[in-house]
Design a protein around this motif. Structure first.
Motif, PDB file in Angstrom:
ATOM      1  N   THR A 300     -11.366 -39.451 -21.089  1.00  0.00           N
ATOM      2  CA  THR A 300     -11.229 -40.683 -20.041  1.00  0.00           C
ATOM      3  C   THR A 300     -11.514 -40.080 -18.577  1.00  0.00           C
ATOM      4  N   THR A 301     -12.442 -40.679 -17.702  1.00  0.00           N
ATOM      5  CA  THR A 301     -12.393 -40.403 -16.482  1.00  0.00           C
ATOM      6  C   THR A 301     -12.174 -41.621 -15.362  1.00  0.00           C
ATOM      7  N   LEU A 302     -11.443 -41.398 -14.582  1.00  0.00           N
ATOM      8  CA  LEU A 302     -10.892 -42.385 -13.554  1.00  0.00           C
ATOM      9  C   LEU A 302     -11.681 -41.692 -12.169  1.00  0.00           C
ATOM     10  N   SER A 303     -12.436 -42.679 -11.424  1.00  0.00           N
ATOM     11  CA  SER A 303     -13.359 -42.223 -10.232  1.00  0.00           C
ATOM     12  C   SER A 303     -13.334 -43.253  -9.119  1.00  0.00           C
ATOM     13  N   ALA A 304     -13.456 -42.830  -7.850  1.00  0.00           N
ATOM     14  CA  ALA A 304     -13.285 -43.507  -6.608  1.00  0.00           C
ATOM     15  C   ALA A 304     -14.580 -43.198  -5.763  1.00  0.00           C
ATOM     16  N   TYR A 305     -14.916 -43.943  -5.176  1.00  0.00           N
ATOM     17  CA  TYR A 305     -16.116 -43.701  -4.073  1.00  0.00           C
ATOM     18  C   TYR A 305     -16.121 -44.688  -3.013  1.00  0.00           C
ATOM     19  N   TYR A 306     -16.688 -43.940  -1.893  1.00  0.00           N
ATOM     20  CA  TYR A 306     -16.516 -44.666  -0.624  1.00  0.00           C
ATOM     21  C   TYR A 306     -17.808 -44.386   0.155  1.00  0.00           C
ATOM     22  N   SER A 307     -18.473 -45.257   0.613  1.00  0.00           N
ATOM     23  CA  SER A 307     -19.595 -44.986   1.460  1.00  0.00           C
ATOM     24  C   SER A 307     -19.598 -45.739   2.833  1.00  0.00           C
ATOM     25  N   GLU A 308     -19.732 -45.118   3.767  1.00  0.00           N
ATOM     26  CA  GLU A 308     -20.043 -45.843   5.176  1.00  0.00           C
ATOM     27  C   GLU A 308     -21.535 -45.772   5.618  1.00  0.00           C
ATOM     28  N   ARG A 309     -22.029 -47.227   5.667  1.00  0.00           N
ATOM     29  CA  ARG A 309     -23.465 -47.102   6.140  1.00  0.00           C
ATOM     30  C   ARG A 309     -23.720 -47.879   7.069  1.00  0.00           C
ATOM     31  N   VAL A 310     -24.461 -47.198   7.939  1.00  0.00           N
ATOM     32  CA  VAL A 310     -24.621 -47.608   9.397  1.00  0.00           C
ATOM     33  C   VAL A 310     -26.068 -47.635   9.784  1.00  0.00           C
ATOM     34  N   GLY A 311     -26.389 -48.188  11.017  1.00  0.00           N
ATOM     35  CA  GLY A 311     -27.807 -48.418  11.485  1.00  0.00           C
ATOM     36  C   GLY A 311     -28.665 -49.551  11.138  1.00  0.00           C
ATOM     37  N   ARG A 325     -15.543 -48.106  -4.270  1.00  0.00           N
ATOM     38  CA  ARG A 325     -15.708 -48.590  -5.794  1.00  0.00           C
ATOM     39  C   ARG A 325     -14.676 -47.782  -6.601  1.00  0.00           C
ATOM     40  N   VAL A 326     -13.782 -48.432  -7.349  1.00  0.00           N
ATOM     41  CA  VAL A 326     -13.185 -47.652  -8.437  1.00  0.00           C
ATOM     42  C   VAL A 326     -13.409 -47.740  -9.825  1.00  0.00           C
ATOM     43  N   GLY A 327     -13.526 -46.608 -10.588  1.00  0.00           N
ATOM     44  CA  GLY A 327     -13.947 -47.028 -12.129  1.00  0.00           C
ATOM     45  C   GLY A 327     -13.142 -46.229 -12.905  1.00  0.00           C
ATOM     46  N   ILE A 328     -13.588 -46.638 -14.131  1.00  0.00           N
ATOM     47  CA  ILE A 328     -13.138 -45.874 -15.514  1.00  0.00           C
ATOM     48  C   ILE A 328     -14.039 -45.813 -16.514  1.00  0.00           C
ATOM     49  N   THR A 329     -14.207 -44.593 -17.195  1.00  0.00           N
ATOM     50  CA  THR A 329     -15.076 -44.478 -18.308  1.00  0.00           C
ATOM     51  C   THR A 329     -14.221 -43.966 -19.357  1.00  0.00           C
TER      52      THR A 329
END
Length: 368
Positions: A300-311, A325-329
């Protein structure tokens, strides 16, 4: 009332650099680990062994490190096979040689919350005035993916890999289709002291009803493995990439760390920084993290993601987005994995705010 053009709707639906490079790495592994019955070691290995974690969650290089450091019973043949795939096999006296080939097919079943690449709401506001636009369509999609690759050993420790993947999805009950195609060329070098270099060029195109997205990535990575057998392994790397998202090129720099700890699991952390280009919405800061282990009897994999998009510039209004984003596989069988995620996007332009859940199955490709 006005209707959006495909350009409006096609802005931010397509994969960013780190995700595309991850897909290329996955494609490179198709012919490398699929044929190894290494998972048979797991029941016999205890908390003093890192190798079972590397077999389940690592790559070819890290698995070879685990075998050589921990020397599990019956692993000699697998070690030579892995070394062969990295062009490190001491028995290979003539170069170049064919490392391996692959051709696989996998069924695809997904829940897509924006199968047409539209807007979450059927209305956007420009200078305070409402305009009708194409609304995002949710659907369950079914289809298939074909992957193939070939790898050559060019010199001691140096391999050249070419690969491609093409995926087709059709919405059930709706007239929407998704075409996603990726191709790459990768040059890898691994030294005897576990330092490695990689240069990759990748091209991706995704077609949906309201737009076509094109991504090109040229990247260079330098990294090193170090650790102690029976205890831990660290993989630290730095990557510089040039990414073309549709028609705009952006420079990005990234650092990654993966730590595999016997009895505790695998931790990953990545930090990427991209240049700011006025008038184009692009990721400036991206942070990724995950934890993987055998949980309740299954990988099992638990994941987290953050992206700051600008311009971004939307009809004279500044547009910046924060994406979380948070996820699980979780592996269900030897061939099937279930994955789910929740994503929330907060934009300075409320018309682009959205959130939702994505669910799907991943099936290990059937080889030909």
């Amino acid at each position: 009332k006005a209707v959006t053009t495909p350009t409006w709707a096609g802005r931010a639906r397509f994969p960013s650099g780190p995700l595309m490079l991850k897909e290329a790495a996955s494609l490179r592994s198709i012919s490398l680990l699929a044929c190894l019955p290494l998972c048979l070691w797991s029941p016999a290995a205890g908390a003093e062994s890192v190798t079972p974690l590397l077999v389940e969650f690592g790559n070819t290089r890290s698995v070879l490190w685990g075998i050589l450091e921990e020397r599990p019973r019956g692993a000699a043949t697998a070690a030579f096979r892995l070394a062969d795939q990295l062009a490190l096999n001491p028995d290979r006296e003539s170069l170049p040689y064919l490392v391996g080939t692959s051709l696989t097919f996998a069924p695809v079943l997904k829940y897509d919350r924006n199968v047409n690449n539209g807007f979450k709401n059927g209305t956007i506001h420009i200078w305070g005035l409402p305009f009708s636009v194409e609304e995002a369509e949710k659907a369950v999609t079914i289809g298939g993916a074909v992957s193939g690759g070939v790898s050559l050993g060019l010199a001691k420790g140096t391999t050249l890999t070419l690969g491609a993947r093409s995926e087709y999805q059709r919405a059930i009950g709706k007239k929407f289709e998704v075409f996603d195609t990726t191709g790459f060329l990768s040059l890898d070098h691994t030294t005897q002291n576990w330092t490695y270099l990689n240069a990759t060029y990748l091209v991706n195109e995704e077609k949906r009803a309201l737009g076509t997205g094109n991504v090109k990535i040229a990247s260079f990575t330098a990294g090193k493995l170090f650790g102690q057998g029976g205890s831990h392994l660290h993989d630290v790397s730095g990557t510089f990439s040039r990414v073309q998202d549709n028609s705009t090129w952006q420079s990005r720099a990234r650092v990654d760390w993966t730590g595999s700890f016997a009895g505790h699991g695998v931790f990953r952390f990545g930090l990427e920084r991209g240049e700011t280009i006025d008038g184009v919405l692009l990721p400036r800061t991206t942070v990724t993290g995950s934890y993987a282990n055998i949980m309740l009897g299954a990988p099992t994999t638990l994941s987290a993601y953050y992206s700051e998009r600008v311009g971004g510039d939307f009809f004279g209004e500044i547009r910046n987005d924060d994406v979380y984003r948070v996820g699980i596989t979780r592996k269900i069988t030897d061939r099937v994995s279930l994955h789910g995620s929740y994503e929330y996007k907060d934009s300075t332009n409320d018309s682009f705010d959205e959130s939702g859940i994505d669910i799907g199955f991943s099936v290990t490709g059937f080889s030909f």
